[in-house]
Design an enzyme around this catalytic site. Structure first.
Site, PDB file in Angstrom:
ATOM      1  N   HIS A 234       0.805  -1.224   0.000  1.00  0.00           N
ATOM      2  CA  HIS A 234       0.000   0.000   0.000  1.00  0.00           C
ATOM      3  C   HIS A 234       0.836   1.272   0.000  1.00  0.00           C
ATOM      4  CE1 HIS A 234      -3.922  -1.975   0.956  1.00  0.00           C
ATOM      5  NE2 HIS A 234      -3.129  -2.873   1.494  1.00  0.00           N
TER       6      HIS A 234
ATOM      7  N   LYS B 188      -8.009  13.946   4.423  1.00  0.00           N
ATOM      8  CA  LYS B 188      -7.137  12.763   4.396  1.00  0.00           C
ATOM      9  C   LYS B 188      -6.083  12.949   5.493  1.00  0.00           C
ATOM     10  CE  LYS B 188      -6.379  13.732   0.099  1.00  0.00           C
ATOM     11  NZ  LYS B 188      -6.018  12.951  -1.105  1.00  0.00           N
TER      12      LYS B 188
ATOM     13  N   LYS C 261       1.026  14.435   0.616  1.00  0.00           N
ATOM     14  CA  LYS C 261      -0.369  14.730   0.243  1.00  0.00           C
ATOM     15  C   LYS C 261      -0.536  16.238   0.022  1.00  0.00           C
ATOM     16  CE  LYS C 261      -1.997  10.672   2.874  1.00  0.00           C
ATOM     17  NZ  LYS C 261      -2.767   9.838   1.944  1.00  0.00           N
TER      18      LYS C 261
ATOM     19  N   LYS D  90     -14.626   8.352  -3.308  1.00  0.00           N
ATOM     20  CA  LYS D  90     -15.851   8.701  -2.588  1.00  0.00           C
ATOM     21  C   LYS D  90     -16.376  10.055  -3.081  1.00  0.00           C
ATOM     22  CE  LYS D  90     -13.734   6.094   1.140  1.00  0.00           C
ATOM     23  NZ  LYS D  90     -12.795   6.167   2.298  1.00  0.00           N
TER      24      LYS D  90
HETATM   25  C1  26W Z   1       4.549   1.028   9.719  1.00  0.00           C
HETATM   26  C2  26W Z   1       3.690   2.190   9.729  1.00  0.00           C
HETATM   27  C3  26W Z   1       2.678   2.174   8.615  1.00  0.00           C
HETATM   28  C4  26W Z   1       1.318   2.201   8.918  1.00  0.00           C
HETATM   29  C5  26W Z   1       0.395   2.205   7.885  1.00  0.00           C
HETATM   30  C6  26W Z   1       3.118   2.131   7.301  1.00  0.00           C
HETATM   31  C7  26W Z   1       2.171   2.132   6.266  1.00  0.00           C
HETATM   32  C8  26W Z   1       0.836   2.171   6.592  1.00  0.00           C
HETATM   33  C9  26W Z   1      -0.211   2.124   5.529  1.00  0.00           C
HETATM   34  C10 26W Z   1       0.217   1.321   4.380  1.00  0.00           C
HETATM   35  C11 26W Z   1      -0.495   3.466   5.087  1.00  0.00           C
HETATM   36  C12 26W Z   1      -1.736   3.564   4.244  1.00  0.00           C
HETATM   37  O1  26W Z   1      -2.792   3.642   4.761  1.00  0.00           O
HETATM   38  N1  26W Z   1      -1.528   3.611   2.917  1.00  0.00           N
HETATM   39  C13 26W Z   1      -2.627   4.005   2.073  1.00  0.00           C
HETATM   40  O2  26W Z   1      -3.324   2.831   1.681  1.00  0.00           O
HETATM   41  C14 26W Z   1      -4.474   3.170   0.902  1.00  0.00           C
HETATM   42  C15 26W Z   1      -5.249   1.874   0.638  1.00  0.00           C
HETATM   43  O3  26W Z   1      -4.594   1.108  -0.292  1.00  0.00           O
HETATM   44  C16 26W Z   1      -4.105   3.890  -0.385  1.00  0.00           C
HETATM   45  O4  26W Z   1      -5.261   4.253  -1.065  1.00  0.00           O
HETATM   46  C17 26W Z   1      -3.262   5.116  -0.064  1.00  0.00           C
HETATM   47  O5  26W Z   1      -2.782   5.686  -1.251  1.00  0.00           O
HETATM   48  C18 26W Z   1      -2.100   4.744   0.834  1.00  0.00           C
HETATM   49  O6  26W Z   1      -1.402   5.895   1.267  1.00  0.00           O
END
Ligand code: 26W
Length: 834
Positions: A380, A571, A577, A683
């Site tokens: 992601h 967001k 962003k 959305k």
């Molecule tokens: C380790 C800390 C951490 C926590 C959460 C690293 C990364 C994350 C997530 C991957 C962050 C996240 O929410 N990414 C988002 O995921 C969405 C669903 O696929 C995408 O639409 C977004 O572009 C992306 O930023």
């Protein structure tokens, strides 16, 4: 999969039992009113006249839950009976949002419930507002998991969501004098009517200690034994996930950590009272709180314990259910398709190997084949700082058996890579599961790719960049393992629940097929030149803006001008962003109005919302900047009727449901190549907002679907950014070249916009002029150009309504139903058209 009665036919009494219960659970207004009164007395324990709104919400929640239960049980029974293949979605986050109205929508009882409330003289929406939002996620990744649960159940995919039952979810955000202040999220304070503890599923998870190897005297084979330092109990709490009007109910199983022995009497009797509950305290911290950093890994020990805890509980639960159905363990991968929601549960690959080899005594090769066939991995994020790499000491001390298994996986994997890419030592080092540069680390993304049958990104561009860059070596080694599944969002919550007037208008002209086949919205295109319909369309938009205006008035005592363009950016706050680019543009408008150069600006309301990770100071400064700009333009007599800037606190799922339907312009302005997909953009599109954005993530596919003439594009593309980065990017050059940008940056530096305060934003000014990692300076002028174009077209309400209608009409692709169909077809191999 519940250990239901393994396909035995219900006895006579049972059938009469269920029919009697079913009778009670009727879904008429009368049935609901009676059930409400019964629960007020029997479950809440109060005469209705003494009840408060929270009691009334809870009574309503319990009666709705009753009406889900039968479907839940019949769903499980049919899964067991047909021995179906099951998808297990492992995610450290599930951002569910409030249950009550969503469950009513999916059960089709909203109207009856509204009638029942009228007869009881309550407002259903008021009751619903009492529900504490289960904020068990940070942002995109967590919300996607929730949308996918709704779509999997609506598409009748047998599925279980597995995660953590955090006692404290995402923090509550207060904005005090422009600064974010965090408050703990006590969502379980008054209990949770939507969960049911499943005591039969309790698991035990080991930590620490050491391993011992002995030789099997018969086979001479080495046997590994893990001697843990301590174990923690995993208690399962199940939440029903109802499908849309199909009597299907899937399960979300969230694990709570408890001490094996919550009270040690012996220690207590020795007078060490705190000692007696130390274990309890320590164990329970594992599921105490959600980690708020989004996209920045912290390498915290407790975080790894959380990840291993819920992943181990979940895999042990699958093995338990597998055996309950008397299925051979060798057939594990035929039964279970486990999707890893990013690397957070990827320790599961080593855990399944441990269970299969150490506990089930399957040979390594067969165990590895089963493991690879079981897992799929979804990435992601491309941000290097978000890719999890665990320092070896932390990893080895917590999981001594798993590090051995990972070393063995790595040894065999590198042997294959050495054969495949002879002599290419640099590639072997890059692909190794163990990073040796500097302190040794376990690279979780590498483990996830090596241990999975399929790897996917979440939007076309993102999946390409994964193959070209982040996971290039792996793509060259295993090209057929890589695919793309562009994200989606559920139209049930994000259209039908968020905007009932729009839903009614769509039903009027399209019928109801679009509820589960969003491509049917294409039918709207027939009305794009129908003045009467466009009128209704505009009215609907004004209504939604009015509703949001009332809420903002009630909650912030600020009145919005419904005739103004609602320009919205909601967001998580993050430099990539670029909420600061949005704020700088507004300062540009301010300067041009003040200089008299800009006269006829159509009034604009800029709405911002989003949380910053508590330790992310730069992001918090971006919030302060937005609030300061809001102060400035709101107070200035020359601008206060033209510009309104508002940071709406505590952005959440329920606040999103209020904001998306009211937006005219959707801000999707991330640096190209940085936003993996984005889902808020989808959305907004469904609700008829027109996007202004870069060629990044899902924006590209939105623009493809809606047509470039219905999208305000600006900015450098991902290849141009990469090019500039390589050639050496000097942000100051853009400052020099653009008079407006220079006026804005100089104003910021000199405190012109902050009552003479030159210190607060100095770090931001310095960074943007010297470093500007996310090309804010480079994209400023083109962004301002696109913004003024949007402003002009907004004044032509016929043209704007056409663009708005076409955004909704062409949003079909971005339903999470389409995404789930693709996962079933290309990754989980579940055939849906049975
Ligand atoms: C380790 C800390 C951490 C926590 C959460 C690293 C990364 C994350 C997530 C991957 C962050 C996240 O929410 N990414 C988002 O995921 C969405 C669903 O696929 C995408 O639409 C977004 O572009 C992306 O930023």
């Amino acid at each position: 999969m519940q250990d239901a009665s393994h396909g035995q036919q219900p006895s006579e009494t049972e059938t009469s039992g269920t029919t009697a219960i079913a009778a009670q659970d009727n879904r008429s207004a009368d049935g609901i009113r009676l059930a409400f009164l019964r629960h007020m007395r029997r479950t809440i324990g109060k005469p209705v006249e003494f009840s408060n709104t929270l009691d009334q919400y809870r009574a309503m929640a319990h009666l709705v839950r009753d009406r889900v239960m039968d479907d839940w049980i019949t769903t499980v029974e049919s899964y067991v009976q047909h021995n179906v293949r099951v998808v297990c979605y492992l995610s450290a986050e599930f951002l569910l949002g409030p249950h009550l109205l969503n469950a009513m929508l999916n059960l089709g009882i909203t109207d009856s419930a509204e009638k029942a409330c009228d007869e009881l003289h309550y407002s259903l929406t008021q009751l619903a507002d009492e529900e504490p939002e289960p904020g068990l996620g940070n942002g995109g990744l967590g919300r996607l998991a929730a949308c996918y649960m709704d779509s999997m159940t609506t598409l009748e995919v047998p599925a279980v969501g597995y995660g953590l039952r955090y006692e404290f979810g995402i923090f509550r955000q207060e904005i005090r004098d422009g600064w974010q202040v965090e408050h703990s999220d006590k969502w379980l304070e008054y209990g949770n009517p939507w969960e049911i503890p499943a005591s039969e599923a309790t698991q035990h998870v080991s930590f620490g200690g050491h391993t011992e190897t002995t030789k099997d005297e018969k086979t001479g084979e080495l046997i590994w034994k893990w001697v843990p330092a301590f174990t923690v109990k995993g208690v399962a709490y199940d939440t029903p996930i109802p499908g849309y009007r199909n009597k299907q109910v899937n399960r979300l199983r969230l694990w709570k950590a408890e001490a094996e022995d919550s009270f040690d009497l012996e220690i207590f009797n020795r007078g060490d009272y705190m000692g007696a509950v130390r274990d309890k305290m320590e164990s329970e911290t594992i599921s105490k709180v959600l980690y708020p950093p989004d996209e920045t890994e912290q390498g915290k020990r407790l975080r790894l314990m959380q990840q291993y805890f819920f992943t181990s509980c979940s895999l042990q639960d699958m093995v338990r259910l597998h055996k309950l159905q008397k299925l051979p363990i060798e057939k594990f991968a035929d039964k279970w398709s486990v999707q890893l929601n990013d690397t957070h549960p990827s320790i599961g690959i080593a855990e399944l190997m441990r269970i299969l080899t150490d506990e089930e005594e399957i040979g390594w090769d067969e165990a590895w084949t089963i493991t690879q066939a079981t897992f799929g991995y979804t990435n992601h994020t491309l941000l290097p700082e978000a890719l999890e790499k665990w320092p070896l000491p932390i990893f080895a001390s917590l999981l001594p058996r798993h590090i051995e298994i990972i070393y063995e996986i790595n040894r065999r994997f590198l042997k294959d890579m050495q054969a495949k890419f002879p002599g290419d030592t640099a590639r072997w080092a890059r692909m190794s599961l163990i990073g040796e540069d500097g302190e040794k680390q376990v690279r979780m993304a590498n483990l996830a790719v090596v241990g999975s049958k399929m790897v996917n990104g979440v939007a076309k561009l993102h999946s390409e960049l994964l193959k070209e860059d982040t996971l290039k070596d792996f793509y060259e080694a295993f090209p057929n393992r890589f695919t793309n599944v562009t994200n989606g969002v559920t139209p049930r919550r994000w259209l039908m629940l968020a905007d009932p007037p729009l839903t009614a208008l769509l039903n009027e002209v399209l019928g109801t097929a679009w509820h589960t086949d969003l491509y049917a919205l294409r039918g709207l295109e027939d009305y794009v030149d129908d003045a009467g319909f466009l009128d209704k369309w505009r009215k609907r938009q004004e209504e939604s803006k009015g509703r949001l205006g009332d809420f903002i008035k009630r909650s912030m005592d600020v009145s919005l001008n419904p005739a103004s363009m609602f320009d919205v950016q909601v967001k998580r706050i993050h430099e990539y962003k670029r909420q600061h680019l949005n704020a700088l543009h507004i300062l540009g408008l301010y300067c041009r109005i003040k200089s008299g150069e800009l006269k006829d600006l159509p009034p604009r309301t800029f709405l911002f919302g989003g949380k910053a990770a508590p330790s992310y100071t730069y992001a918090k400064l971006m919030i302060k900047l937005v609030c300061t700009v809001g102060e400035l333009v709101g107070k200035d007599p020359q601008t206060k009727d033209l510009l309104r800037v508002l940071f709406v606190p505590d952005y959440s799922v329920s606040l999103g449901q209020r904001i998306y339907p009211a937006a005219d312009l959707s801000e999707q302005i991330s640096t190209a190549g940085k936003e993996a997909s984005g889902t808020g953009c989808m959305k907004f599109m469904m609700n008829g907002a027109v996007a202004i954005g870069t060629l990044d993530g899902a924006n590209i596919e939105i623009r493809e679907e809606v047509g470039e003439e219905n999208f305000f594009l600006f900015g450098l593309t991902a290849p141009q950014i990469a090019e500039k980065q390589k050639a050496g990017y000097r942000p100051r050059d853009f400052y020099e070249k653009s008079p407006l940008l220079r006026e804005v940056m100089d104003g910021l530096r000199d405190g012109r916009f902050s009552n003479g305060d030159r210190d607060t934003f100095a770090p931001l000014v310095r960074d943007l002029l010297e470093v500007d990692r996310y090309f804010v300076m480079a994209d400023f002028d083109d962004y301002a150009r696109a913004q003024s174009e949007a402003g002009k077209i907004f004044c032509d309400s016929k043209k704007w309504s056409r663009m708005s209608l076409l955004n909704t009409a062409r949003s079909g692709k971005f339903s999470s139903d389409r995404s789930i169909r693709e996962y079933c077809q290309n990754i989980w191999k579940i055939n849906l058209d049975r």
